[in-house]
Write a protein that holds these residues in place. Structure first.
Motif, PDB file in Angstrom:
ATOM      1  N   UNK A  74       0.836  -1.189   0.000  1.00 56.35           N
ATOM      2  CA  UNK A  74       0.000   0.000   0.000  1.00 56.35           C
ATOM      3  C   UNK A  74       0.875   1.244   0.000  1.00 56.35           C
ATOM      4  N   UNK A  75       0.435   2.240  -0.740  1.00 58.52           N
ATOM      5  CA  UNK A  75       0.985   3.588  -0.605  1.00 58.52           C
ATOM      6  C   UNK A  75      -0.219   4.514  -0.457  1.00 58.52           C
ATOM      7  N   UNK A  76      -0.300   5.207   0.665  1.00 57.63           N
ATOM      8  CA  UNK A  76      -1.458   6.059   0.902  1.00 57.63           C
ATOM      9  C   UNK A  76      -1.064   7.536   0.888  1.00 57.63           C
ATOM     10  N   UNK A  77      -2.069   8.374   1.034  1.00 61.47           N
ATOM     11  CA  UNK A  77      -1.912   9.842   1.041  1.00 61.47           C
ATOM     12  C   UNK A  77      -1.246  10.368  -0.226  1.00 61.47           C
ATOM     13  N   UNK A  78      -1.636   9.818  -1.365  1.00 57.59           N
ATOM     14  CA  UNK A  78      -1.130  10.296  -2.653  1.00 57.59           C
ATOM     15  C   UNK A  78      -2.110  11.361  -3.144  1.00 57.59           C
ATOM     16  N   UNK A  79      -1.868  12.597  -2.736  1.00 52.29           N
ATOM     17  CA  UNK A  79      -2.773  13.693  -3.057  1.00 52.29           C
ATOM     18  C   UNK A  79      -1.997  15.004  -3.067  1.00 52.29           C
ATOM     19  N   UNK A  80      -2.567  16.062  -3.626  1.00 51.65           N
ATOM     20  CA  UNK A  80      -1.823  17.330  -3.767  1.00 51.65           C
ATOM     21  C   UNK A  80      -1.422  17.973  -2.448  1.00 51.65           C
ATOM     22  N   UNK A  81      -2.144  17.683  -1.383  1.00 50.46           N
ATOM     23  CA  UNK A  81      -1.793  18.273  -0.101  1.00 50.46           C
ATOM     24  C   UNK A  81      -0.617  17.597   0.558  1.00 50.46           C
ATOM     25  N   UNK A  82      -0.621  16.270   0.558  1.00 53.36           N
ATOM     26  CA  UNK A  82       0.437  15.511   1.215  1.00 53.36           C
ATOM     27  C   UNK A  82       1.667  15.312   0.335  1.00 53.36           C
ATOM     28  N   UNK A  83       1.444  15.159  -0.968  1.00 55.86           N
ATOM     29  CA  UNK A  83       2.562  14.881  -1.886  1.00 55.86           C
ATOM     30  C   UNK A  83       2.376  15.710  -3.161  1.00 55.86           C
ATOM     31  N   UNK A  84       2.605  17.012  -3.066  1.00 55.06           N
ATOM     32  CA  UNK A  84       2.247  17.909  -4.165  1.00 55.06           C
ATOM     33  C   UNK A  84       3.001  17.667  -5.466  1.00 55.06           C
ATOM     34  N   UNK A  85       4.138  17.030  -5.426  1.00 57.36           N
ATOM     35  CA  UNK A  85       4.935  16.835  -6.648  1.00 57.36           C
ATOM     36  C   UNK A  85       5.030  15.374  -7.075  1.00 57.36           C
ATOM     37  N   UNK A  86       4.113  14.557  -6.605  1.00 56.85           N
ATOM     38  CA  UNK A  86       4.160  13.128  -6.904  1.00 56.85           C
ATOM     39  C   UNK A  86       2.904  12.714  -7.670  1.00 56.85           C
ATOM     40  N   UNK A  87       3.092  12.052  -8.794  1.00 56.93           N
ATOM     41  CA  UNK A  87       1.984  11.505  -9.569  1.00 56.93           C
ATOM     42  C   UNK A  87       1.740  10.064  -9.139  1.00 56.93           C
TER      43      UNK A  87
END
Length: 403
Positions: A74-87
Motif C-alpha cells: 500500500x501507498x497512501x496519502x497520494x494527493x496534492x496536499x500531502x505529496x504535491x509533486x508526486x503523480x
C-alpha cells in the motif's frame, strides 16, 4: 476520508521511489516466495481515514483472507496536499518494479494515472476504482484491455440515506457536506435528495415545499488546508443554522465529530456518515446510519482473473444484493443502520429499501428537471445508465452549486 490524518503534510518527495518509501506503507509481500501474487493499492488518503480509503484497505484484507497467496502493498496519502509533486503513476512504476502484478488506483483523480500505467505496463492488470475508461457504452471508452473500472451503484445507498435523513428531520432542513463537483458527486447528491423527497412526502406526509436540502462543497475529497473549505466549519455552520440532519459526502468524519459536539451542547441533531460500514462509531448515539461501499467481492473476482491471465479490463458497476443488502460476499452497496434510527422509522426505511429492490419505487423517473428548470427526464421517462452516470447538473429542489 479520515480524522484529519491527511493534514500532517510530509516533506515533498523528490522522486517516485522516495514517495513509495516515505508513504504510510504496509509491506506484506515476501520477495523470496515465487508463488505469491503481488498486488498493490494506491490510496488518495490515509488507509485509516474512517471512510473511503479505509474501505479499500479493508477490501484488500478481505481478498487476502479469501486467497492465501495474494499479498498487498500500500501507498497512501497520494494527493496534492500531502505529496504535491508526486503523480500516482510514478508511485505505480515503483510498485511494479518491486513485483506488483496488479495495481488498484482508488480515486477519480487517478483516472489518467491509471490509463498511463496500463499503457506503459501492458502485462500488469490495472483497476481504477471509479472512472469509465473501460465502459464500452460510455463517453470515454479507451479500449485498453488491461485497464478495468470498479464502481458500486452508490446512488441506491444515497437514496436510502436521503430517506433516512428525511424520516428523522424535525426542522425539514437537511445538509449535505460535499467534496468536489463532478458527475459522480452531482449524481450522489441528487440521489440523496430524491430519497429524502420521497420519504418526506410519502412516509412523513409533509409538504414538499417544507423540505430544504442544501449542499456545500469543500473542493476536494477531504480537507487540504489553504486549498479547500474547512469541513469542520461547514459542518458547524449546518448544525448552528437549524439543519438537524447532516449527511457526509466526504471521506473524513468531520460531520460526525462536529455533530457529537453539537449534541453535547444541547442541539437535537443527527448525522449520516459515508463510505465505511463502521462509520457510525465516531458518534454512535446520533448516527442514523451509513451507506457504504463493499469493494471486496469485485476485487476478489478481478484478482483471481489476473492470477489466471483472464483479466480483460471490465467495467464493473456493482449492484446491491437487495435480498441481503449487507452481505459481505455479494452486495456491492450496503447500508448499516445506526443507533439513532428509531424503530418506527426503521419500518419505513425497510419498506423503502424493499421498494427500491423490487422496482416499485423508481426515483430516476420523470418528470425531473435540472436546477435551471431544463428537463432531465420527461414524464414517464426512466433514466438510462448513461444519464445516471453522466450527471451534468443537480436536480431542481437542491440548494447549492452545480458547477
Amino acid at each position: 476520508m479520515f480524522a484529519g490524518a491527511c493534514n500532517n503534510t510530509p516533506s515533498t518527495p523528490t522522486s517516485a521511489t522516495t514517495a513509495a518509501t516515505t508513504a504510510t506503507t504496509t509491506a506484506t509481500t515476501t520477495a523470496s516466495d515465487a508463488k505469491e501474487f503481488k498486488a498493490a493499492m494506491i490510496l488518495v488518503g490515509p488507509k485509516n481515514d474512517s471512510g473511503w480509503n479505509q474501505g479499500h484497505y479493508e477490501a484488500s484484507k478481505y481478498v487476502m483472507d479469501k486467497v492465501s497467496d495474494v499479498k498487498f502493498d500500500y501507498v497512501d496519502k497520494v494527493n496534492p496536499g500531502d505529496r504535491p509533486n508526486v503523480k500516482a503513476s510514478q508511485v505505480a512504476d515503483d510498485l511494479i518494479s518491486k513485483g506488483a502484478k496488479l495495481i488498484v488506483f482508488n480515486s477519480d483523480d487517478f483516472k489518467d494515472d491509471a490509463l498511463e500505467t496500463a499503457k506503459k505496463h501492458p502485462n500488469v492488470s490495472v483497476i481504477h476504482s471509479s472512472g469509465d475508461y473501460a465502459w464500452k457504452d460510455g463517453k470515454n471508452f479507451k479500449n485498453q484491455k488491461n485497464l478495468g473500472n470498479v464502481m458500486p451503484q452508490m446512488e441506491y445507498g444515497r437514496m436510502i440515506s436521503g430517506c433516512a435523513a428525511a424520516l428523522h428531520s424535525e426542522t425539514g432542513k437537511i445538509g449535505f457536506l460535499g467534496p468536489l463537483i463532478n458527475d459522480e458527486t452531482r449524481r450522489l447528491v441528487s440521489a440523496s435528495y430524491l430519497g429524502a423527497q420521497y420519504c418526506w412526502q410519502n412516509y412523513r406526509k409533509k409538504n414538499p415545499e417544507d423540505l430544504k436540502f442544501k449542499v456545500v462543497w469543500i473542493g476536494f475529497w477531504f480537507n487540504i488546508p489553504g486549498q479547500t473549505l474547512d469541513p469542520t466549519k461547514v459542518s458547524d455552520d449546518f448544525y448552528n443554522s437549524g439543519f438537524d440532519v447532516v449527511m457526509s459526502g466526504i471521506d473524513t468524519p468531520e460531520v460526525a465529530v462536529q455533530g457529537k459536539k453539537a449534541a453535547e451542547a444541547g442541539k437535537k441533531v443527527k448525522y449520516l456518515h459515508y463510505g465505511l460500514k463502521t462509520g457510525c462509531n465516531v458518534a454512535p448515539e446520533i448516527c442514523i446510519g451509513v451507506p457504504y461501499y463493499n469493494w471486496g467481492p469485485a476485487y476478489l473476482d478481478q484478482i483471481k482473473k489476473a492470477k489466471e491471465n483472464k483479466f480483460t479490463g471490465e467495467f464493473i458497476s456493482g449492484a446491491p444484493n437487495w435480498k441481503d443488502l449487507n452481505n459481505a460476499d455479494s452486495s456491492a452497496v450496503g447500508f448499516e443502520k445506526g443507533k439513532a434510527l428509531t424503530p418506527e422509522n426503521d419500518k419505513f426505511l425497510a419498506e423503502f429499501i424493499t421498494g427500491l429492490g423490487d422496482g416499485k419505487i423508481s426515483l430516476f423517473k420523470g418528470p425531473l428537471n435540472y436546477q435551471d428548470g431544463t428537463p432531465f427526464l420527461k414524464q414517464g421517462e426512466t433514466a438510462t445508465p448513461q444519464q445516471i452516470w453522466y450527471f451534468t447538473s443537480l436536480l431542481q429542489g437542491i440548494e447549492g452549486a452545480s458547477k
